[in-house]
Write a protein that holds these residues in place. Structure first.
Motif, PDB file in Angstrom:
ATOM      1  N   PHE A 107      -8.145   1.893 -29.322  1.00 35.48           N
ATOM      2  CA  PHE A 107      -7.572   2.377 -30.359  1.00 35.48           C
ATOM      3  C   PHE A 107      -6.244   3.365 -30.006  1.00 35.48           C
ATOM      4  CE2 PHE A 107     -10.808   2.230 -34.108  1.00 35.48           C
ATOM      5  CZ  PHE A 107     -10.780   0.870 -33.980  1.00 35.48           C
ATOM      6  N   GLU A 108      -6.585   4.085 -28.871  1.00 36.27           N
ATOM      7  CA  GLU A 108      -5.377   4.877 -28.305  1.00 36.27           C
ATOM      8  C   GLU A 108      -4.315   4.005 -27.834  1.00 36.27           C
ATOM      9  OE1 GLU A 108      -8.072   9.172 -27.345  1.00 36.27           O
ATOM     10  OE2 GLU A 108      -7.372   7.705 -25.687  1.00 36.27           O
ATOM     11  N   LYS A 109      -4.789   2.931 -27.041  1.00 35.44           N
ATOM     12  CA  LYS A 109      -3.944   2.000 -26.494  1.00 35.44           C
ATOM     13  C   LYS A 109      -3.197   1.256 -27.448  1.00 35.44           C
ATOM     14  CE  LYS A 109      -3.871   2.514 -22.013  1.00 35.44           C
ATOM     15  NZ  LYS A 109      -2.770   2.998 -21.475  1.00 35.44           N
ATOM     16  N   VAL A 112      -0.129   3.184 -28.883  1.00 40.66           N
ATOM     17  CA  VAL A 112       1.066   3.394 -28.251  1.00 40.66           C
ATOM     18  C   VAL A 112       1.746   2.016 -27.666  1.00 40.66           C
ATOM     19  CG1 VAL A 112       0.386   5.720 -27.615  1.00 40.66           C
ATOM     20  CG2 VAL A 112      -0.329   3.693 -26.102  1.00 40.66           C
ATOM     21  N   GLU A 113       1.091   0.892 -27.742  1.00 40.34           N
ATOM     22  CA  GLU A 113       1.474  -0.230 -26.992  1.00 40.34           C
ATOM     23  C   GLU A 113       2.395  -1.168 -27.942  1.00 40.34           C
ATOM     24  OE1 GLU A 113      -1.575  -2.537 -24.955  1.00 40.34           O
ATOM     25  OE2 GLU A 113      -1.387  -1.184 -23.238  1.00 40.34           O
ATOM     26  N   SER A 120      -4.128  -6.089 -23.002  1.00 43.42           N
ATOM     27  CA  SER A 120      -3.862  -5.004 -21.984  1.00 43.42           C
ATOM     28  C   SER A 120      -4.772  -3.730 -22.192  1.00 43.42           C
ATOM     29  CB  SER A 120      -2.507  -4.691 -21.598  1.00 43.42           C
ATOM     30  OG  SER A 120      -1.877  -3.567 -22.265  1.00 43.42           O
ATOM     31  N   ALA A 121      -4.627  -3.560 -23.797  1.00 44.89           N
ATOM     32  CA  ALA A 121      -5.331  -2.518 -24.377  1.00 44.89           C
ATOM     33  C   ALA A 121      -7.060  -2.763 -24.208  1.00 44.89           C
ATOM     34  CB  ALA A 121      -5.304  -2.171 -25.918  1.00 44.89           C
ATOM     35  N   THR A 151      -4.822 -11.487 -31.791  1.00 44.57           N
ATOM     36  CA  THR A 151      -3.695 -10.842 -31.521  1.00 44.57           C
ATOM     37  C   THR A 151      -3.781  -9.458 -32.483  1.00 44.57           C
ATOM     38  OG1 THR A 151      -2.790 -11.871 -33.417  1.00 44.57           O
ATOM     39  CG2 THR A 151      -2.219 -12.821 -31.448  1.00 44.57           C
ATOM     40  N   LYS A 152      -2.991  -8.763 -32.245  1.00 46.13           N
ATOM     41  CA  LYS A 152      -3.102  -7.465 -33.099  1.00 46.13           C
ATOM     42  C   LYS A 152      -2.932  -7.731 -34.615  1.00 46.13           C
ATOM     43  CE  LYS A 152      -0.650  -3.867 -31.716  1.00 46.13           C
ATOM     44  NZ  LYS A 152       0.660  -2.878 -31.669  1.00 46.13           N
ATOM     45  N   SER A 153      -2.100  -8.679 -34.829  1.00 43.96           N
ATOM     46  CA  SER A 153      -1.974  -8.932 -36.469  1.00 43.96           C
ATOM     47  C   SER A 153      -3.140  -9.711 -37.013  1.00 43.96           C
ATOM     48  CB  SER A 153      -0.712  -9.820 -36.520  1.00 43.96           C
ATOM     49  OG  SER A 153      -0.446 -10.833 -35.633  1.00 43.96           O
ATOM     50  N   GLN A 154      -3.748 -10.335 -36.231  1.00 43.67           N
ATOM     51  CA  GLN A 154      -5.066 -11.232 -36.506  1.00 43.67           C
ATOM     52  C   GLN A 154      -6.127 -10.161 -36.765  1.00 43.67           C
ATOM     53  OE1 GLN A 154      -5.328 -13.917 -33.294  1.00 43.67           O
ATOM     54  NE2 GLN A 154      -4.562 -15.591 -34.246  1.00 43.67           N
ATOM     55  N   LEU A 155      -6.098  -9.100 -35.763  1.00 40.95           N
ATOM     56  CA  LEU A 155      -7.109  -8.099 -35.856  1.00 40.95           C
ATOM     57  C   LEU A 155      -6.774  -7.196 -37.410  1.00 40.95           C
ATOM     58  CD1 LEU A 155      -9.588  -6.587 -34.690  1.00 40.95           C
ATOM     59  CD2 LEU A 155      -8.093  -4.925 -33.429  1.00 40.95           C
TER      60      LEU A 155
END
Length: 197
Positions: A107-109, A112-113, A120-121, A151-155
C-alpha cells in the motif's frame, strides 16, 4: 468496500495497542481475516501467500475461542515448548504478521508510485517481507506470477474503490498496521523469540 473495513479494523487495533492493554486474540484475528481477500485480488503471484495467510488466520480465530490475548497465546506455546513447531499458534502469528507487513509495504508503494502497474510495488513488498524465507522454487514462481498481476485500476475495481478513496484507506491501514505489527514483534522480542525464523 473491503478497504474501508480493513482500515477501520486496524485503526481500532492500533488504538488498543497504543493505550497499552493486552491485544485480544479474537479482535486481532477478526481484523486479519478482513485482509484475506486482498491476496486473492493480486492473482497467481500471491496465491501461496493467500493460502498460507488464510490458514494461519483461521487457526488464530479458532485459538481465540480459548485463549483471550496474543500475549497468552505466546505464553502457552512457550510453556509447552511448542513455539517453533509447525502448526503452533506462535508460528502462525508470526506468519500472519508477515502477511500484514507485506500488505502495508504494498500500500505504501502504491500510494507514492505513478502509473497503472503494480509490479514494482508488489515485487518490493515481496522482497522485503517474504523472499528470504522462501526457497528458490517459490521465489521463481512468484517472479513469474508478477507478470500476471492486475493493473492498479483493475485492483481498485475489484475493491470497489476509486483512486482517492483507495489512497485514503490504504494510508489509514499503513499507519495503523505499523503500530500493530510493532506490537506483535515486541511480544516476540520481549520473550527472546526473535521474528526472523
Amino acid at each position: 468496500k473491503p478497504l474501508r473495513r480493513i482500515a477501520e479494523s486496524f485503526e481500532g487495533l492500533a488504538r488498543t495497542v497504543n493505550s497499552n492493554p493486552p491485544l485480544g486474540s479474537a479482535e486481532f484475528s477478526n481484523a486479519c481475516s478482513l485482509v484475506s481477500p486482498l491476496f486473492g485480488c493480486l492473482g497467481i503471484a500471491f496465491k501461496f501467500a493467500e493460502m498460507d495467510y488464510v490458514a494461519k488466520v483461521e487457526d488464530l480465530k479458532e485459538a481465540s475461542k480459548m485463549i483471550k490475548s496474543l500475549q497468552l497465546l505466546l505464553e502457552q506455546d512457550i510453556e509447552r515448548d511448542f513455539v517453533r513447531k509447525p502448526g503452533s499458534h506462535t508460528r502462525n502469528l508470526l506468519r500472519v504478521k508477515r502477511g500484514l507487513d507485506m500488505v502495508r509495504l504494498l500500500f505504501e508503494k502504491i500510494i507514492v508510485e505513478e502509473g497503472n502497474s503494480l509490479r514494482s510495488a508488489a515485487s518490493f513488498a515481496y522482497e522485503e517481507v517474504f523472499s528470504h524465507h522462501h526457497g528458490w522454487v517459490i521465489r521463481k514462481a512468484v517472479a513469474a506470477g508478477m507478470y500476471a498481476l492486475p493493473t492498479k485500476s483493475q485492483l481498485l475495481r475489484k475493491l470497489n474503490e476509486d483512486e482517492a478513496s483507495a489512497r485514503l484507506h490504504m494510508q489509514k491501514y499503513a499507519a495503523a498496521s505499523e503500530s500493530v505489527i510493532r506490537y506483535v514483534e515486541e511480544l516476540f522480542h520481549s520473550r527472546e523469540l526473535g521474528v526472523d525464523w
